[in-house]
Design an enzyme around this catalytic site. Structure first.
Site, PDB file in Angstrom:
ATOM      1  N   SER A 133      35.902  34.672  44.045  1.00 32.81           N
ATOM      2  CA  SER A 133      36.524  33.670  43.186  1.00 32.81           C
ATOM      3  C   SER A 133      36.303  34.060  41.733  1.00 32.81           C
ATOM      4  O   SER A 133      35.164  34.276  41.312  1.00 32.81           O
ATOM      5  CB  SER A 133      35.903  32.298  43.463  1.00 32.81           C
ATOM      6  N   ALA A 134      37.394  34.150  40.971  1.00 34.19           N
ATOM      7  CA  ALA A 134      37.324  34.527  39.559  1.00 34.19           C
ATOM      8  C   ALA A 134      38.067  33.484  38.730  1.00 34.19           C
ATOM      9  O   ALA A 134      38.544  32.473  39.246  1.00 34.19           O
ATOM     10  CB  ALA A 134      37.905  35.922  39.341  1.00 34.19           C
ATOM     11  N   SER A 135      38.173  33.753  37.438  1.00 33.27           N
ATOM     12  CA  SER A 135      38.711  32.737  36.533  1.00 33.27           C
ATOM     13  C   SER A 135      40.209  32.514  36.714  1.00 33.27           C
ATOM     14  O   SER A 135      40.699  31.414  36.485  1.00 33.27           O
ATOM     15  CB  SER A 135      38.443  33.150  35.085  1.00 33.27           C
ATOM     16  N   ILE A 136      40.949  33.542  37.133  1.00 36.26           N
ATOM     17  CA  ILE A 136      42.401  33.400  37.271  1.00 36.26           C
ATOM     18  C   ILE A 136      42.803  33.103  38.705  1.00 36.26           C
ATOM     19  O   ILE A 136      43.734  32.333  38.951  1.00 36.26           O
ATOM     20  CB  ILE A 136      43.109  34.660  36.759  1.00 36.26           C
ATOM     21  N   GLN A 138      41.634  33.580  43.286  1.00 28.83           N
ATOM     22  CA  GLN A 138      40.635  33.856  44.312  1.00 28.83           C
ATOM     23  C   GLN A 138      41.312  34.474  45.524  1.00 28.83           C
ATOM     24  O   GLN A 138      42.527  34.333  45.718  1.00 28.83           O
ATOM     25  CB  GLN A 138      39.873  32.589  44.689  1.00 28.83           C
ATOM     26  N   LYS A 153      45.717  36.860  47.665  1.00 23.14           N
ATOM     27  CA  LYS A 153      45.196  36.509  46.343  1.00 23.14           C
ATOM     28  C   LYS A 153      46.033  35.364  45.787  1.00 23.14           C
ATOM     29  O   LYS A 153      47.262  35.471  45.701  1.00 23.14           O
ATOM     30  CB  LYS A 153      45.275  37.730  45.420  1.00 23.14           C
ATOM     31  N   ASP A 288      39.495  49.076  35.994  1.00 20.98           N
ATOM     32  CA  ASP A 288      38.208  48.432  36.296  1.00 20.98           C
ATOM     33  C   ASP A 288      37.609  48.998  37.584  1.00 20.98           C
ATOM     34  O   ASP A 288      37.390  48.266  38.558  1.00 20.98           O
ATOM     35  CB  ASP A 288      38.420  46.922  36.430  1.00 20.98           C
TER      36      ASP A 288
END
Length: 553
Positions: A133-136, A138, A153, A288
């Site tokens: 789970s990330a800011s933009i 999951q 996603k 990344d």
């Protein structure tokens, strides 16, 4: 631009609470609240800087409290050595975007609305607990009704509006800062915000991420050993991305790799070579490649995940980067300076001797080490610091490249303590030369030259006519940079002052003599006052001349 008053108030409260009240007011964010304007007006100019701005830790914590947009901003700034000092880079690199997951009911509603069908009609299984789970968004493990294992996603509800609001506010804040502080204008902070905006826009469109994955897969179609997950477009939109689920062990899990009998030394070289090929050969790369995005299959195949952040590097910049590495390896300071200036043009006048000295010191620092023992990442970080202090502007992609080199070098040393990044970099000069000599590349170059030559030939007569018309109407003007003439001008000013003083002194003596010669009675009456006035004037002018001569020496 929308005002976003509620969000502005939140940002001002967070900034003020963390010791950034002056920044909040000076940037214009707090201008709608009278108390902030009064505090700012009563603060002396020399104190109008927040002490908190000097604390990397406070800056990081404040960005975390400001939320996902500012966390991402800090993460990008942590890679920008041309904008941020090393201590702040190290602290901002600690920022993380992991956040609590969104409730599954919202996730289900988003997937069904985007794909236009109930979840059960598309997926046989869909795990409620997210894989990450990330800011933009999951990710969730799922299975198609035909049995294919996938990862889905899903973008968070309302995240687009929240990010757009923050970027609008950020753009206004930076605009105010650039108008008030000249140094901010030299850093082109608005250009950085534009770049940040483009990156966020890419991450808010999952179809771009899918196409990024397909582009890298196509680039490596004839280079085996790298696996890119397949994108299932029939179950993907701009807010939902469905891709092949890959299973493997984390590339930095040394115990699991050893248990699987995988050669870690060879694995480290292959992983680094794949990343370097993306940057220096293809010019389109994963932005990344941390260990969490790299898995290893039982047969040693490398699996690369998550294509939301990518970068590109033009052929010109790739050539200059390889030339730069070659010049450093050859310990050639002059050639290194040439490569640096070609890669990072100056923002104003460049002090070439100072640049040569700085790069010479950089080379000398590592001159006693064999190239295999030269740490690539510290060298690049020191180089970026030189670019910052010499006010040179590298392409923004260079910071992402250095970030990638940092990740790859760290990973390589985990897998193989004797990992030699410099040894892997050196052959790319020959690889690029071979690439430029391939028939397709030569044909593209010839066509480009022909096109440019044709355009120049068509434009040349008109350019000559414009030049002649300008000469006829305006004549010729020669510009001179008066900064280089400043010492000579100061010397002439001082010489002029002395000449004027000498002339005044001589005129005074001559006037007194002339008056005495024409009227002796007047001279006898005025002798006392004249002597006093003349002595005073002579002493004053004489003192001025002596002081001027002393300062000249």
């Amino acid at each position: 631009m929308p005002l976003h008053l509620q969000r502005q108030r939140e940002i001002v409260e967070i900034l003020t609470r963390n010791g950034f009240g002056v920044l909040a007011t000076a940037s214009g964010l707090a201008s709608r609240w009278p108390s902030s304007r009064i505090v700012h007006a009563l603060t002396p100019v020399e104190y109008r800087i927040d002490p908190a701005l000097r604390s990397p830790t406070i800056v990081r914590r404040t960005l975390e409290e400001l939320g996902p947009t500012f966390i991402k901003l800090g993460q990008i700034l942590s890679t920008r050595a041309d904008l941020v000092p090393p201590a702040f880079q190290a602290e901002l690199a600690k920022l993380r975007t992991a956040v609590p997951p969104e409730d599954f009911a919202s996730i289900r509603a988003t997937v069904e609305a985007e794909l236009g069908a109930p979840l059960a009609e598309i997926f046989a299984t869909f795990e409620e607990r997210p894989l990450g789970s990330a800011s933009i968004g999951q990710t969730h493990a799922a299975t198609f009704v035909d049995g294919r294992a996938v990862v889905v996603k899903v973008m968070r509800t309302g995240v687009e509006e929240a990010l757009r609001t923050d970027i609008d506010i950020l753009r206004g804040l930076v605009g105010q800062v650039q108008r008030r502080w000249a140094q901010a204008r030299t850093l082109d902070l608005l250009g950085f915000v534009d770049e940040f905006d483009r990156q966020i826009a890419g991450e808010l469109d999952y179809t771009r991420e899918g196409h990024n994955a397909e582009r890298i897969a196509a680039n490596f179609a004839h280079r085996p050993g790298l696996r890119v997950p397949h994108i299932y477009w029939e179950a993907s939109t701009s807010r939902v991305l469905t891709m092949e689920r890959l299973d493997g062990v984390a590339i930095d899990d040394v115990a699991a790799l050893d248990a699987a009998g995988i050669d870690r030394v060879a694995l480290g070289k292959r992983a680094a070579t794949f990343i370097l090929d993306m940057v220096l050969i293809d010019g389109f790369f994963h932005g990344d490649p941390h260990p969490g995005n790299l898995l290893v299959a039982p047969d040693g195949e490398i699996q690369l995940l998550d294509y939301g952040m990518v970068g590109s590097l033009s052929e010109h910049h790739r050539r200059q980067l390889v030339t730069l590495v070659g010049a450093f390896a050859a310990r050639d300071a002059e050639k290194l300076s040439d490569a640096v200036l070609a890669l990072a043009p100056p923002l104003g006048r460049v002090d070439r001797p100072a640049l040569d000295r700085a790069l010479g010191h950089l080379i000398a620092e590592y001159s006693d080490k064999p190239l295999a023992e030269v740490p690539v990442v510290p060298v690049f970080n020191e180089l970026l610091e030189i670019l910052r202090t010499q006010r040179l502007k590298p392409p923004p992609e260079l910071s992402m490249v250095v970030k990638m080199l940092t990740m790859v070098d760290g990973l390589g040393r985990v897998l193989d303590p004797g990992f030699d990044m410099m040894g892997l970099l050196r052959p790319y000069g020959v690889k690029l030369l071979r690439q430029r000599l391939e028939p397709d590349a030569v044909l593209r170059t010839l066509l480009s030259l022909a096109s440019e030559g044709s355009a120049l030939g068509a434009e040349f007569p008109e350019q000559v006519r414009r030049l002649l018309r300008r000469y006829e109407t305006e004549g010729v003007h020669i510009g001179v940079d008066d900064r280089s003439l400043a010492p000579a001008i100061q010397h002439l000013d001082a010489l002029g002052d002395r000449l004027v003083a000498g002339m005044l002194l001589a005129s005074l003596i001559n006037a007194v003599g002339a008056l005495g010669a024409t009227d002796r009675n007047w001279l006898s009456r005025a002798r006392g006052p004249l002597l006093a006035a003349g002595a005073t004037a002579a002493l004053g002018l004489g003192g001025f001349l002596l002081d001027s001569l002393r300062r000249r020496r």
